[in-house]
Design a protein around this motif. Structure first.
Motif, PDB file in Angstrom:
ATOM      1  N   THR A 110     -67.329 -17.051 -75.057  1.00  0.00           N
ATOM      2  CA  THR A 110     -66.546 -17.696 -74.262  1.00  0.00           C
ATOM      3  C   THR A 110     -65.989 -18.795 -74.792  1.00  0.00           C
ATOM      4  O   THR A 110     -66.865 -19.823 -75.060  1.00  0.00           O
ATOM      5  CB  THR A 110     -67.359 -17.942 -72.940  1.00  0.00           C
ATOM      6  OG1 THR A 110     -67.979 -16.759 -72.465  1.00  0.00           O
ATOM      7  CG2 THR A 110     -66.612 -18.532 -71.883  1.00  0.00           C
ATOM      8  N   ALA A 135     -63.873 -22.472 -74.319  1.00  0.00           N
ATOM      9  CA  ALA A 135     -63.270 -23.506 -73.397  1.00  0.00           C
ATOM     10  C   ALA A 135     -62.351 -24.546 -74.302  1.00  0.00           C
ATOM     11  O   ALA A 135     -62.939 -25.194 -75.130  1.00  0.00           O
ATOM     12  CB  ALA A 135     -64.191 -24.335 -72.607  1.00  0.00           C
ATOM     13  N   GLU A 152     -59.916 -21.584 -70.430  1.00  0.00           N
ATOM     14  CA  GLU A 152     -61.148 -20.901 -70.568  1.00  0.00           C
ATOM     15  C   GLU A 152     -60.721 -19.374 -70.687  1.00  0.00           C
ATOM     16  O   GLU A 152     -59.947 -18.814 -69.834  1.00  0.00           O
ATOM     17  CB  GLU A 152     -62.164 -21.006 -69.514  1.00  0.00           C
ATOM     18  CG  GLU A 152     -62.809 -22.393 -69.433  1.00  0.00           C
ATOM     19  CD  GLU A 152     -64.109 -22.531 -68.714  1.00  0.00           C
ATOM     20  OE1 GLU A 152     -64.838 -21.512 -68.477  1.00  0.00           O
ATOM     21  OE2 GLU A 152     -64.452 -23.961 -68.439  1.00  0.00           O
TER      22      GLU A 152
END
Length: 181
Positions: A120, A122, A131
């Motif tokens: 993930t 960001a 994101e």
């Protein structure tokens, strides 16, 4: 004296040529990306590169993360989740790859257990915050035989050496032989 001087010049030339020949060869090998995946992190497109494909557990590889437009005016974090990720170490800032300086990345990392992993991202930059995730990255079983079998086979020579030294010690018994002059 001229023979000695000529020999010195010859040695100096040989050393110089060897240093010139070794210089570029001793540099780090470039990162070879063999597979890429695209991730959309808000307004930022991100290319995730892998130096080995398919990804296998306990196999070291390089990960590169290249946002569209480069990394110059951006920053971000990477959060890993999966079977082998500990909660405290899961989120890290995105930093330059040590051998591929124009991109972010992880150098010679290994994922310890097979299963599904999620990366993930960001990212903060001139277009704001974004994101995105590379979900369900399949990590296959480790290459080669199972670890206990590998360790057993690799420790057999050591076991043979210990047995040999034990037998030799027992036959000679150096502590029980009296000293003679």
């Amino acid at each position: 004296m001229t023979l000695l001087r000529r020999l010195g010049v010859l040695v100096l030339a040989a050393v110089t040529l060897s240093l010139v020949a070794v210089g570029p060869a001793s540099a780090y090998a470039p990162v070879g990306v063999v597979h890429t995946e695209r991730v959309q992190a808000g307004p930022y497109g991100l290319t995730v590169g892998f130096s080995t494909w398919p990804v296998r557990a306990m196999q070291s590889l390089d990960f590169t993360f290249m946002p569209d437009g480069g990394i110059a005016d951006k920053s971000g974090t990477l959060r890993l989740s999966g079977p082998a990720i500990k909660r405290g170490r899961a989120e890290n800032p995105l930093v330059r790859h040590p051998r591929k300086r124009e991109s972010w990345g992880l150098d010679i990392q290994a994922l310890d257990d097979p299963g599904k992993y999620t990366f993930t991202f960001a990212i903060d930059g001139p277009l704001g915050h974004g994101e995105g995730a590379l979900a369900d990255l399949a990590v296959l079983d480790q290459p080669g035989p199972p670890l206990p079998l590998s360790w057993t086979i690799s420790l057999l020579p050591l076991l043979g050496l210990v047995v040999f030294l034990g037998i030799a010690w027992r036959r000679t018994r150096p502590g029980r032989v009296p000293l003679t002059l």
